[in-house]
Enzyme design. Structure first.
Site, PDB file in Angstrom:
ATOM      1  N   ARG A 299       0.819  -1.227   0.000  1.00 29.42           N
ATOM      2  CA  ARG A 299       0.000   0.000   0.000  1.00 29.42           C
ATOM      3  C   ARG A 299       0.848   1.270   0.000  1.00 29.42           C
ATOM      4  O   ARG A 299       0.448   2.293   0.558  1.00 29.42           O
ATOM      5  CB  ARG A 299      -0.957   0.033   1.202  1.00 29.42           C
ATOM      6  CG  ARG A 299      -2.074  -0.994   1.145  1.00 29.42           C
ATOM      7  CD  ARG A 299      -3.250  -0.452   0.343  1.00 29.42           C
ATOM      8  NE  ARG A 299      -4.241  -1.490   0.125  1.00 29.42           N
ATOM      9  CZ  ARG A 299      -5.335  -1.660   0.872  1.00 29.42           C
ATOM     10  NH1 ARG A 299      -5.593  -0.849   1.866  1.00 29.42           N
ATOM     11  NH2 ARG A 299      -6.178  -2.614   0.596  1.00 29.42           N
TER      12      ARG A 299
ATOM     13  N   ARG B 298      -3.479   6.499   1.071  1.00 31.57           N
ATOM     14  CA  ARG B 298      -4.032   7.708   1.685  1.00 31.57           C
ATOM     15  C   ARG B 298      -3.128   8.413   2.678  1.00 31.57           C
ATOM     16  O   ARG B 298      -3.377   9.555   3.044  1.00 31.57           O
ATOM     17  CB  ARG B 298      -5.369   7.364   2.364  1.00 31.57           C
ATOM     18  CG  ARG B 298      -6.497   7.178   1.377  1.00 31.57           C
ATOM     19  CD  ARG B 298      -7.683   6.498   2.027  1.00 31.57           C
ATOM     20  NE  ARG B 298      -7.309   5.126   2.377  1.00 31.57           N
ATOM     21  CZ  ARG B 298      -8.163   4.235   2.879  1.00 31.57           C
ATOM     22  NH1 ARG B 298      -9.406   4.565   3.117  1.00 31.57           N
ATOM     23  NH2 ARG B 298      -7.750   3.019   3.154  1.00 31.57           N
TER      24      ARG B 298
ATOM     25  N   ARG C 208      -6.405  11.173  -6.136  1.00 28.69           N
ATOM     26  CA  ARG C 208      -7.660  10.430  -5.966  1.00 28.69           C
ATOM     27  C   ARG C 208      -8.855  11.379  -6.100  1.00 28.69           C
ATOM     28  O   ARG C 208      -9.858  11.048  -6.722  1.00 28.69           O
ATOM     29  CB  ARG C 208      -7.642   9.779  -4.588  1.00 28.69           C
ATOM     30  CG  ARG C 208      -8.822   8.888  -4.251  1.00 28.69           C
ATOM     31  CD  ARG C 208      -8.608   8.416  -2.826  1.00 28.69           C
ATOM     32  NE  ARG C 208      -9.591   7.497  -2.336  1.00 28.69           N
ATOM     33  CZ  ARG C 208     -10.751   7.852  -1.823  1.00 28.69           C
ATOM     34  NH1 ARG C 208     -11.096   9.135  -1.791  1.00 28.69           N
ATOM     35  NH2 ARG C 208     -11.576   6.944  -1.353  1.00 28.69           N
TER      36      ARG C 208
ATOM     37  N   ASP D 156      -6.776  -2.996  -7.648  1.00 30.97           N
ATOM     38  CA  ASP D 156      -7.314  -3.651  -6.452  1.00 30.97           C
ATOM     39  C   ASP D 156      -7.656  -5.101  -6.769  1.00 30.97           C
ATOM     40  O   ASP D 156      -8.001  -5.424  -7.916  1.00 30.97           O
ATOM     41  CB  ASP D 156      -8.574  -2.927  -5.953  1.00 30.97           C
ATOM     42  CG  ASP D 156      -8.884  -3.331  -4.519  1.00 30.97           C
ATOM     43  OD1 ASP D 156      -8.282  -2.763  -3.597  1.00 30.97           O
ATOM     44  OD2 ASP D 156      -9.705  -4.255  -4.331  1.00 30.97           O
TER      45      ASP D 156
ATOM     46  N   TYR E  31     -14.901 -12.343  -0.593  1.00 31.87           N
ATOM     47  CA  TYR E  31     -15.644 -11.105  -0.889  1.00 31.87           C
ATOM     48  C   TYR E  31     -16.826 -11.370  -1.827  1.00 31.87           C
ATOM     49  O   TYR E  31     -17.882 -10.756  -1.699  1.00 31.87           O
ATOM     50  CB  TYR E  31     -14.709 -10.056  -1.498  1.00 31.87           C
ATOM     51  CG  TYR E  31     -13.713  -9.485  -0.507  1.00 31.87           C
ATOM     52  CD1 TYR E  31     -14.048  -8.387   0.285  1.00 31.87           C
ATOM     53  CD2 TYR E  31     -12.459 -10.052  -0.334  1.00 31.87           C
ATOM     54  CE1 TYR E  31     -13.148  -7.862   1.212  1.00 31.87           C
ATOM     55  CE2 TYR E  31     -11.551  -9.546   0.588  1.00 31.87           C
ATOM     56  CZ  TYR E  31     -11.905  -8.462   1.356  1.00 31.87           C
ATOM     57  OH  TYR E  31     -11.009  -7.955   2.278  1.00 31.87           O
TER      58      TYR E  31
HETATM   59  O1  CP3 Z   1      -0.098  -2.229  -2.384  1.00 33.13           O
HETATM   60  C1  CP3 Z   1      -0.374  -1.318  -3.195  1.00 33.13           C
HETATM   61  O2  CP3 Z   1      -0.085  -0.116  -3.006  1.00 33.13           O
HETATM   62  C2  CP3 Z   1      -1.016  -1.707  -4.522  1.00 33.13           C
HETATM   63  C3  CP3 Z   1      -2.399  -1.453  -4.665  1.00 33.13           C
HETATM   64  C4  CP3 Z   1      -3.351  -2.300  -3.837  1.00 33.13           C
HETATM   65  C5  CP3 Z   1      -4.564  -1.800  -3.292  1.00 33.13           C
HETATM   66  N1  CP3 Z   1      -5.252  -2.818  -2.759  1.00 33.13           N
HETATM   67  C6  CP3 Z   1      -4.997  -0.396  -3.345  1.00 33.13           C
HETATM   68  C7  CP3 Z   1      -6.073   0.055  -2.444  1.00 33.13           C
HETATM   69  C8  CP3 Z   1      -3.304  -3.649  -3.537  1.00 33.13           C
HETATM   70  C9  CP3 Z   1      -2.206  -4.678  -3.810  1.00 33.13           C
HETATM   71  C10 CP3 Z   1      -4.519  -3.976  -2.863  1.00 33.13           C
HETATM   72  C11 CP3 Z   1      -4.842  -5.332  -2.431  1.00 33.13           C
HETATM   73  C12 CP3 Z   1      -6.082  -5.566  -1.698  1.00 33.13           C
HETATM   74  N2  CP3 Z   1      -7.286  -4.957  -1.846  1.00 33.13           N
HETATM   75  C13 CP3 Z   1      -6.223  -6.590  -0.745  1.00 33.13           C
HETATM   76  C14 CP3 Z   1      -5.155  -7.578  -0.361  1.00 33.13           C
HETATM   77  C15 CP3 Z   1      -4.093  -6.993   0.479  1.00 33.13           C
HETATM   78  C16 CP3 Z   1      -4.527  -6.570   1.860  1.00 33.13           C
HETATM   79  O3  CP3 Z   1      -4.474  -5.371   2.146  1.00 33.13           O
HETATM   80  O4  CP3 Z   1      -4.868  -7.452   2.643  1.00 33.13           O
HETATM   81  C17 CP3 Z   1      -7.543  -6.549  -0.273  1.00 33.13           C
HETATM   82  C18 CP3 Z   1      -8.162  -7.439   0.786  1.00 33.13           C
HETATM   83  C19 CP3 Z   1      -8.214  -5.513  -1.004  1.00 33.13           C
HETATM   84  C20 CP3 Z   1      -9.634  -5.137  -0.922  1.00 33.13           C
HETATM   85  C21 CP3 Z   1      -9.787  -3.746  -0.455  1.00 33.13           C
HETATM   86  N3  CP3 Z   1      -9.444  -2.632  -1.195  1.00 33.13           N
HETATM   87  C22 CP3 Z   1     -10.314  -3.304   0.773  1.00 33.13           C
HETATM   88  C23 CP3 Z   1     -10.790  -4.206   1.878  1.00 33.13           C
HETATM   89  C24 CP3 Z   1     -10.282  -1.910   0.755  1.00 33.13           C
HETATM   90  C25 CP3 Z   1     -10.872  -0.977   1.779  1.00 33.13           C
HETATM   91  C26 CP3 Z   1      -9.999  -0.876   2.974  1.00 33.13           C
HETATM   92  C27 CP3 Z   1      -9.295   0.439   2.966  1.00 33.13           C
HETATM   93  O5  CP3 Z   1      -8.075   0.441   3.189  1.00 33.13           O
HETATM   94  O6  CP3 Z   1      -9.974   1.438   2.757  1.00 33.13           O
HETATM   95  C28 CP3 Z   1      -9.679  -1.509  -0.466  1.00 33.13           C
HETATM   96  C29 CP3 Z   1      -9.409  -0.122  -0.909  1.00 33.13           C
HETATM   97  C30 CP3 Z   1      -8.025   0.197  -1.355  1.00 33.13           C
HETATM   98  N4  CP3 Z   1      -7.247  -0.582  -2.159  1.00 33.13           N
HETATM   99  C31 CP3 Z   1      -7.332   1.404  -1.101  1.00 33.13           C
HETATM  100  C32 CP3 Z   1      -6.116   1.333  -1.787  1.00 33.13           C
HETATM  101  C33 CP3 Z   1      -5.034   2.391  -1.867  1.00 33.13           C
HETATM  102  C34 CP3 Z   1      -7.869   2.593  -0.316  1.00 33.13           C
HETATM  103  C35 CP3 Z   1      -8.867   3.234  -1.208  1.00 33.13           C
HETATM  104  C36 CP3 Z   1      -9.022   4.720  -1.052  1.00 33.13           C
HETATM  105  O7  CP3 Z   1      -8.214   5.485  -1.623  1.00 33.13           O
HETATM  106  O8  CP3 Z   1      -9.988   5.104  -0.410  1.00 33.13           O
END
Ligand code: CP3
Length: 345
Positions: free
Chosen positions: A25, A29, A38, A75, A152
């Site tokens: 990540r 944010r 964003r 994602d 999911y």
């Molecule tokens: O690592 C990176 O920077 C690459 C991009 C990436 C994102 N999500 C961007 C993201 C990667 C590799 C993921 C993987 C992901 N997404 C996983 C597996 C890894 C982990 O964290 O366990 C999972 C379970 C998801 C599903 C997901 N996406 C959830 C549950 C959420 C909401 C939780 C949160 O943090 O808000 C997301 C959103 C998400 N994916 C964000 C980002 C940068 C935040 C979104 C935003 O900008 O509001």
């Protein structure tokens, strides 16, 4: 000379004097520049599907910190969407999806060849990055592991214990396995397309592997990872694969051998010295500083970073957090972590 990129050297089994670094990540944010881009995109999903802006946020942490790898911005839930489910994000809560929990709903998912219709902007992001990254930076593509993605698709949202997926597994194993199978096939096709577009490494995120135990772990975490890795290796023998069975605990032992992945990513739940003795003996490991240190900082961060670097110093290691950095992290603590790793022992 891609062979000289430090991440690829570590993935090839080389022990380096200073471990290469990237961070789960890392585009997110906690960075003001991410929040600004964003905002420009409108929302998170629009950002994922806008190749110019997705490439821009991927590059931001590379410019700011000089990480050794960039991870494609996308994602894991784009795959269910490409298979035909509705996907949206509720601010402050997380993802929501329409579900596939009956034989008819699983059969009605799109065929895997059709996922490119939805996912082609992601490949375009990879192509842009492939040309825009500094020559020493490795580009990592990724997908969710079938079990994690299926949790999911079954629950329609994130769940603390994956209870709906476990319930479907018990009540209608044939449908559960048909779903896992479809996601596994889609993942192979998706990761292949990322590699064709320029990804140099791929990572399989099994964030909820820890809720699978015993034979279920073998069937639904190990076996899909083995299948995906074997299919990719058949086509792309030189592309390294990183597996991340988060929360696997003792089941981390032997995971690289049974799945064929080149590197195992460790979460912060495993002790680095234990993991060096029992997991790193089989090859490269990645991890595993607790992400909380990016919030709290200070001497505790420095000490814990030293402990991780030291524990893994006798074998191939890629420094990373044990899970994603959180939005409340302080960007200065990330710099402190990097400086600590690069200053050496
Ligand atoms: O690592 C990176 O920077 C690459 C991009 C990436 C994102 N999500 C961007 C993201 C990667 C590799 C993921 C993987 C992901 N997404 C996983 C597996 C890894 C982990 O964290 O366990 C999972 C379970 C998801 C599903 C997901 N996406 C959830 C549950 C959420 C909401 C939780 C949160 O943090 O808000 C997301 C959103 C998400 N994916 C964000 C980002 C940068 C935040 C979104 C935003 O900008 O509001």
């Amino acid at each position: 000379m891609t062979e000289q990129k430090t991440i690829l050297r570590a993935l090839n089994g080389e022990t380096l004097p200073v471990p290469p670094i990237w961070m789960m990540r890392q585009a997110g944010r906690y960075l003001p520049e991410y929040r600004a881009t964003r905002e420009k995109a409108g929302d998170f999903l629009s950002l994922c599907y806008n190749p110019e802006l997705a490439a821009e946020v991927t590059l931001q942490p590379i410019r700011r910190y000089g990480f050794d790898a960039a991870i494609l911005f996308a994602d894991i839930l784009l795959v269910p969407q490409a298979l035909g489910l509705d996907l949206w994000f509720v601010t402050g809560e997380g993802p929501r999806l329409s579900t596939a929990t009956t034989a008819a709903e699983v059969a009605a998912l799109k065929s895997v060849e059709d996922i490119h219709e939805t996912l082609s902007p992601v490949y375009e992001t990879v192509r842009i990055l492939s040309g825009a990254l500094p020559s020493e930076t490795t580009l990592i593509g990724f997908a969710g592991a079938p079990w994690t993605v299926a949790t999911y698709m079954i629950a329609g949202r994130g769940t603390p214990d994956q209870a709906p997926a476990h319930a479907l597994m018990q009540e209608d194993r044939a449908t559960f396995e048909a779903l896992l199978d479809r996601v596994t096939e889609a993942t192979i096709v998706y990761l292949s397309a990322q590699i064709d577009a320029g990804a140099e490494v791929v990572k399989i995120f099994d964030s909820w592997a820890g809720s699978l135990t015993g034979a279920d772990f073998d069937k639904y975490a190990v076996e899909p990872a083995r299948r995906i890795t074997a299919a990719l290796k058949a086509r792309y023998p030189h592309i390294p694969v990183i597996g991340f069975p988060r929360g696997a605990g003792e089941a981390y032992v032997g995971f690289a051998k049974t799945t064929g992945v080149d590197c195992v990513a460790l979460d912060q739940g495993v002790d680095p010295d234990w993991a060096a003795a029992h997991v790193q003996v089989d090859g490269c490991v990645q991890g595993n500083l607790a992400p909380e240190h990016m919030v709290t900082g200070g001497q505790a961060l420095v000490d814990a970073t030293h402990a991780v670097v030291k524990a893994f110093s006798k074998g191939p290691h890629i420094f990373n957090l044990g899970h994603g950095i959180t939005p409340d992290a302080d960007p200065d603590n990330v710099q402190l972590m990097i400086d600590t790793v690069r200053a050496g022992k």
